[in-house]
Structure formats: structure tokens, C-alpha cells
Design an enzyme around this catalytic site. Structure first.
Site, short mmCIF file in Angstrom:
data_model
loop_
_atom_site.label_atom_id
_atom_site.label_comp_id
_atom_site.label_asym_id
_atom_site.label_seq_id
_atom_site.Cartn_x
_atom_site.Cartn_y
_atom_site.Cartn_z
N SER A 118 0.80 -1.20 -8.33
CA SER A 118 0.34 -0.28 -7.36
C SER A 118 -0.79 -0.67 -6.20
CB SER A 118 -0.48 0.81 -8.37
OG SER A 118 -0.71 2.09 -7.34
N ASP A 144 0.69 2.55 -0.47
CA ASP A 144 0.39 1.57 -0.97
C ASP A 144 1.73 0.85 -1.42
OD1 ASP A 144 1.02 3.43 -2.79
OD2 ASP A 144 -0.13 2.81 -4.50
N ASP A 167 3.78 0.50 -4.08
CA ASP A 167 4.65 1.13 -4.94
C ASP A 167 5.04 2.73 -4.36
OD1 ASP A 167 2.30 2.02 -6.01
OD2 ASP A 167 3.32 2.60 -7.95
N ASP A 191 3.45 5.48 -4.03
CA ASP A 191 2.74 6.81 -4.65
C ASP A 191 1.49 7.27 -4.21
OD1 ASP A 191 1.04 4.85 -5.79
OD2 ASP A 191 1.75 5.80 -7.86
#
Length: 460
Positions: free
Chosen positions: A106, A250, A252, A254
Site C-alpha cells: 500500500s 497510492d 495499490d 485504494d
């Protein structure tokens, strides 16, 4: 360096010693534990797991280890390659798979990676399931498949487009209104998979896209956490390009942060507020965010005659409360939008499409829209932990000291004062105490944080 095991997965720094870092052996061990948990909780003979990764340098290595471990357990693997967290979540449901693993750390820097674990609904494991996986890993209780019963391995590469297609189908995503508005947007995807999928989504929405750090090579050009101090480059480029606003995701994809046309931060806390305002105006209902999120969501929800509730920090906790309260939208103040009409997971693609629809309908500038919301200011700080620090004892002391205030202890300690609040909690993903405050000015929010940092130090 570090290795952090929690109910939501395993996260650590690449290289170093086994059990102290995310080494190949640790990746195999935890993937095997997850695979065994799936097998222990299913009556099916043939299980399938979706595996995807962000663009981190270590992603291919870790993904290969994870995929082959699952195959060794007799589990079929669909490897969707370079992807996003919400894309993998959707892929699990679209393919009716039995679970999913996302290889991503993340917002952590490039030396980190992680295995995020999903159930057959494409949602993060709850506490009970996560504890069961940890127990299997602790006991080394694995049974691998014999040669004739190995799982299959298949690659599929079109899931980010499938994700875009699913977003465009949503009733509240007004594609024609967005195209008519002729927006121009700058995108900072921190050189990860968002650099592919966000511009592709914008293109289908008729939005002109100026790319910044959209090469998915895993070399993050700045700290990947989408905070104000890390986003000076996009702030300057938004102004230079005379763009309507900027989009930051970011690694990933999300978490979604926005930059107004004058280069100022829309504020990742207000990403959810703005999207909720739009959704509630069309489909009135309830909302949920976590204890560390802004009061502004509560204010907007009540404006639309809905009920707001706060959960413990963590996506799985937000989702559980959203289901219990039948919330029409929710998420986390870190820019995470959860829209059940799509799926129960934080999703920047959904957030981008809803925000563009809102902006097109409002006919306001990004800055004017931000200024239309209740004005709260947050200060986000942290204290590094050492093994000698007894965090639970510190938090108990703080709670006791403020027992005459409105104190919530379901997740660390949150103290609600009349016009401000502070939330102290041990992070699930890093060896730190997070210290979040909110007040009616930046100065008072910062002052509240500094006051409690000193109180914590006095407790150590």
C-alpha cells in the site's frame, strides 16, 4: 527492518533474516497458511485464488512465490499480474473465485511489500479468519498436494479494463455529464499500477489527462503516502497546466487524494466527504467511516437526513459496520471510498468517477466545492515504537486521565472534546503509535497533537 503479522495479512521489508523480514521463506509460509485456511473451510474439491500485485520492484518475485505455493497445495491460481487492490477484489467476485491475494504494501516505501488476504466475497478477512491463518503459520501445519493433484496456474491480463467497465456501469457515474464538462486533470500515480488504470478510466470518461509519475516501474519518486508534504510536484503542475484538479493515488490504488485548481490540497479526508455528498443527494441513506476520520462526513450525512456511525480503524471494520447499518457509502479518511453498489472495498476508480460526476453536476470549481464543506483541520503524527514501550499501558493511562470526557476505547483511545478530538492507536501496519487530531484550525489541531505527544512521552 521489520516483519508485521496481523489479521489482515503479513507486511515487511524485503531481504534480511527469516522471520524478521519479508523473505522468500516468509512469503511461502504465509501463502501456505492462507491456502490451508481456505482448504480447511471449504467442501469444494477445486479451489481458485486470484493473485495480483502492484508495481513494486519485489512484486514479481513475491507473486511467483505465492502463486507456486498455492499450486503446491493443490489450489488453482489465476494470476492477473500488474493490478490494483480493488481490481483483485472485483476479480474474485467476477470469477466466483474462492479467495484472493494482493501483493502490495500500500502506502509503505519501496523496500516494503505485503500479502493482503481476501475471502470469497473479495473482502478482507475478518478477525476470526485472520487469527486462524496466523495460527496455521505458527504451527507449520501444512499438507501439500501430491504430484497428480497439483493446482493449475493461469495468467489473465485484462482485469483492469474489466474494472473500468464495471465502474462505468454504475448508475451514479454520469458519463455524459463528465464528457460534456471537458475536464483537464493531472494524475500522480507514484509510478505504480495506477499509472495505467487511472488514465485509461479518464480517457473513457472524455477527460484530458496530464500524466505525472505514471510509469509502472516501482521506483517511487516521492514518499508514496498521499499526504500534502509529498505532493508538491503535482500541486505545481496542476497550476502550470491550468488543470481543473489533480488526482493522486497510492501504489495499490485504494486511496485517493485530490488537488484543487490553485494547487491547494482538497484534503484526502474530504475525498470521502465529497463523494458521499453526491451519493447521498441521489440516494439518501447512512454512512460509516472510522474513528480517525473527519467529523465533516457526519455533518454532510446529517444534512441529507442520514445517520453517521464510526467504526474501529481497518477496512474490514468499516465494511462490517456498513453492512450492519445498511450504509449507502462509507470508507476511511485516508482517501478510501467504499461504495457498496460496486463492491465492499476501498476503490480509487469508483472515487474518481463519483467525484467527476459530482463536479460536473455542481458546475463548481474544485476549490469552490471544497470550500462549501464544513471546515475542519487535521494533524496526523506518529511516534516510533521500540520493544520496551508498553503501548497498552500508555493508552490506559491517557484514557484514565480523561475519564470525565467523551472517551471511546474500541480502537486505541479517542477523546471527543466540544470542538475537537484526538485519536491515539497502535498502527496495524507499522511499528508506530498514530496520533490523529482534528480541530477548527490547523494551529489548534497541531497544538492538540503536540500536547498529547508530550503526555505520551511522560508516560514512557
Amino acid at each position: 527492518m521489520a516483519l508485521i503479522k496481523s489479521i489482515s495479512g503479513i507486511r515487511g521489508t524485503i531481504g534480511g533474516e527469516v522471520s524478521n523480514n519479508l523473505t522468500p521463506i516468509d512469503a511461502v509460509k504465509f501463502a501456505a497458511a492462507y491456502g490451508m485456511w481456505l482448504k480447511n473451510n471449504s467442501t469444494k474439491q477445486n479451489l481458485t485464488v486470484i493473485v495480483g500485485r502492484d508495481a513494486r520492484i519485489s512484486g514479481k518475485m513475491v507473486s511467483s512465490l505465492v502463486c507456486n505455493t498455492l499450486v503446491g497445495l493443490g489450489i488453482n491460481v489465476t494470476d492477473i499480474g500488474l493490478s490494483t487492490t480493488p481490481t483483485v477484489e472485483l476479480a474474485v467476485t467476477l470469477d466466483a473465485a474462492d479467495g484472493g491475494i494482493i501483493i502490495t504494501a500500500s502506502h509503505n516505501p519501496k523496500q516494503w511489500n505485503a500479502l493482503k488476504l481476501l475471502n470469497n466475497k473479495g473482502e478482507f478477512l475478518n478477525g476470526e479468519a485472520g487469527e486462524a491463518v496466523l495460527k496455521i503459520a505458527e504451527d507449520d501445519s501444512y499438507i501439500f498436494a501430491e504430484v497428480d493433484n497439483l493446482g493449475t496456474y493461469n495468467k489473465k491480463s485484462n482485469y483492469m479494463q474489466k474494472h473500468i467497465d464495471e465502474v462505468l456501469k454504475l448508475n451514479l457515474v454520469d458519463v455524459e455529464a463528465i464528457k460534456k464538462a471537458k475536464f483537464k486533470v493531472v494524475v500522480d500515480a507514484v509510478n505504480s499500477s495506477g499509472g495505467i488504470v487511472i488514465p485509461a478510466l479518464l480517457e473513457e470518461l472524455g477527460v484530458e489527462c496530464v500524466k505525472l509519475y505514471c510509469e509502472p516501474n516501482g521506483h517511487f519518486p516521492h514518499n508514496p503516502e498521499p499526504l500534502k508534504e509529498h505532493l508538491t510536484d503535482i500541486s505545481e503542475l496542476v497550476v502550470k497546466e491550468k488543470a481543473d484538479f489533480g488526482i493522486v493515488v497510492d501504489p495499490d490504488v485504494d486511496r485517493l487524494a485530490l488537488v484543487s485548481e490553485d494547487g491547494s490540497m482538497f484534503g484526502e479526508e474530504y475525498t470521502l466527504v465529497a463523494c458521499a455528498d453526491y451519493v447521498l443527494s441521489k440516494t439518501p441513506g447512512n454512512t460509516v467511516s472510522n474513528l480517525s476520520s473527519s467529523r465533516a462526513l457526519r455533518d454532510v450525512t446529517e444534512k441529507h437526513q442520514g445517520k453517521y456511525e464510526a467504526s474501529a480503524v481497518g477496512e474490514v471494520n468499516v465494511v462490517e459496520l456498513m453492512k450492519a447499518s445498511n450504509a449507502v457509502i462509507g470508507g476511511e479518511g485516508n482517501g478510501g471510498i467504499i461504495y457498496p453498489e460496486s463492491h465492499y472495498g476501498r476503490d480509487s476508480l469508483v472515487g474518481v468517477a463519483l467525484f467527476l460526476s459530482h463536479l460536473a453536476h455542481s458546475k463548481m470549481s474544485c476549490k469552490a466545492l471544497r470550500d462549501s464543506y464544513p471546515s475542519y483541520f487535521m494533524s496526523k503524527n506518529k511516534i516510533e515504537l521500540t520493544p520496551q514501550i508498553n503501548v497498552d499501558k500508555i493508552l490506559e493511562t491517557i484514557a484514565s486521565n480523561y475519564k470525565n470526557e467523551d472517551v471511546i476505547t474500541i480502537d486505541g483511545v479517542k477523546i471527543n472534546f466540544a470542538s475537537e478530538w484526538i485519536h491515539l492507536r497502535k498502527s496495524n501496519t507499522e511499528p508506530i503509535i498514530r496520533i490523529y487530531t482534528e480541530s477548527t484550525s490547523q494551529e489548534t489541531a497541531d497544538a492538540l497533537a503536540l500536547r498529547f505527544i508530550e503526555e505520551i512521552k511522560n508516560c514512557i
